[in-house]
Scaffold this active site. Structure first.
Site, PDB file in Angstrom:
ATOM      1  N   CYS A 135       6.266   1.330  -0.808  1.00  0.00           N
ATOM      2  CA  CYS A 135       4.851   0.961  -0.742  1.00  0.00           C
ATOM      3  C   CYS A 135       4.690  -0.514  -1.079  1.00  0.00           C
ATOM      4  CB  CYS A 135       4.061   1.835  -1.718  1.00  0.00           C
ATOM      5  SG  CYS A 135       2.318   1.407  -1.782  1.00  0.00           S
ATOM      6  N   CYS A 138       1.777  -1.400  -3.295  1.00  0.00           N
ATOM      7  CA  CYS A 138       1.889  -1.030  -4.713  1.00  0.00           C
ATOM      8  C   CYS A 138       2.825  -1.991  -5.438  1.00  0.00           C
ATOM      9  CB  CYS A 138       2.470   0.371  -4.872  1.00  0.00           C
ATOM     10  SG  CYS A 138       1.835   1.573  -3.743  1.00  0.00           S
ATOM     11  N   ASP A 139       3.937  -2.365  -4.803  1.00  0.00           N
ATOM     12  CA  ASP A 139       5.003  -3.053  -5.534  1.00  0.00           C
ATOM     13  C   ASP A 139       5.278  -4.479  -5.069  1.00  0.00           C
ATOM     14  OD1 ASP A 139       5.396  -0.671  -6.969  1.00  0.00           O
ATOM     15  OD2 ASP A 139       6.607   0.136  -5.345  1.00  0.00           O
TER      16      ASP A 139
END
Ligand code: NAP
Length: 306
Positions: A135, A138-139
């Site tokens: 993701c 997200c990261d």
């Protein structure tokens, strides 16, 4: 003590599931959501969603998931936590079981979504979260001024590569063919991004470990078999998704990829059983189409319940 029989049991608490729960509870149906971990599903892993109407500055995916859950609970929908491991969907009263409990319902809505597909390369799971990610939103922020690889050629890979190109020093886009699958709208901005390099006709052959993290990746040219070592700090795998349907054990009709066969009515091949959101066969898997499915399923569930 007699078992409680719900009007509707919804398996999965993502946007499709809680939309169904909201519509069902608001219509006065005795409604249960069985959710594995926490509300929001894949959406909860997305930091900002800006293609869901009503939020002029976008909305945090986790927060939206919680709000969807609270909205359904306001009308009396109940949530039980646990991973569904088995179902019996035939007959007028259907059952849904977790490892510790069995729930009974007259209708069942399957809203279990789809998980990221894995490459199946050594070190992929070992280095998960330590250089291997599924993701970008997200990261990606952990890779400011670093070098990353994105694998895939679909809309997700291309939008991940674009997103990362604004954060990191360099992005390699590794794709197994010589043409993108992604829609045209993404091509031009990606081609224009100066820090994105395309690595065509290539597969990830090895993920190298260095001090417990990803230290580089070897890619294999599928045409000539040549190998190339790419120094990188992170690897974002974006090669599609795998529907969460194994627990159904063929009790519902699936397509070749494992998605539940259901059209815009969300009806499956079993009376009183509906499939909503990313887990069903559909053209566009988005939050906005998932929530729409939830409402449609309840419309037909009410009709079925009479
Ligand atoms: P996708 O469209 O299925 O694309 C998967 C990509 O990964 C393809 O390029 C495929 O290569 C490649 N791939 C698959 N298995 C692989 C493997 N084992 N090794 C290497 N490469 C592999 O999946 P997606 O990009 O996740 O998109 C899923 C759905 O969400 C689509 O319907 C998409 O349109 C939608 N989506 C929309 C948006 C948007 O419009 N904003 C954003 C993201 C996703 P081939 O091309 O060779 O098959």
């Amino acid at each position: 003590m007699e078992e409680r029989i719900y009007d509707i049991i919804i398996i999965g608490g993502g946007p499709a599931g809680y939309s169904a729960a909201l519509y069902a509870a608001r219509a006065g149906l005795d409604t249960l959501v069985v959710e594995r971990m926490s509300a929001g599903g894949q959406m909860a892993l997305t930091d900002i969603i800006d293609n869901y109407p009503g939020f002029e500055n976008g909305v945090d995916g986790f927060e939206l998931g919680m709000k969807m859950q609270q909205g359904a609970q306001r009308f009396g929908a109940k949530t039980e936590y646990g991973e569904v491991v088995g179902v019996d969907l035939e007959g007028a009263v259907k059952s849904v079981s977790t490892a510790s409990k069995t729930f009974y319902g007259r209708t069942v809505v399957i809203a279990t979504g789809a998980n990221p597909r894995e490459l199946g390369v050594e070190n992929e799971s070992k280095l998960l979260g330590r250089g291997v990610h599924y993701c970008a939103h997200c990261d990606g922020r952990f890779y400011k001024d670093k070098t990353v690889i994105v694998v895939g050629g679909g809309n997700s890979a291309v939008s991940d590569a674009l997103y990362l190109s604004r954060i990191v020093k360099k992005v390699y886009l590794v794709h197994r063919r010589d043409a993108l699958r992604a829609t045209r709208i993404y091509h031009e901005p990606l081609m224009k991004a100066e820090n994105v390099e395309f690595v065509w006709n290539s597969r990830v052959a090895e993920i190298h470990e260095s001090n417990g993290r990803v230290g580089g990746v070897t890619v294999l040219d599928v045409n000539d078999g040549n190998k190339r070592l790419i120094d990188c700090d992170g690897l974002f795998i974006s090669i599609g998704r795998q529907p969460v349907t194994a627990f159904l054990r063929d009790s519902v009709k699936l397509d070749a990829q494992g998605y539940i066969v259901a059209d815009e009515t969300t009806k499956t091949n079993i009376d009183g059983v509906y499939a909503v959101g990313d887990v069903r066969t559909k053209v566009l898997r988005q939050v906005v189409t998932a929530v729409s499915d939830g409402a449609v399923a309840v419309h037909y569930a009410e009709e079925y319940l009479g």
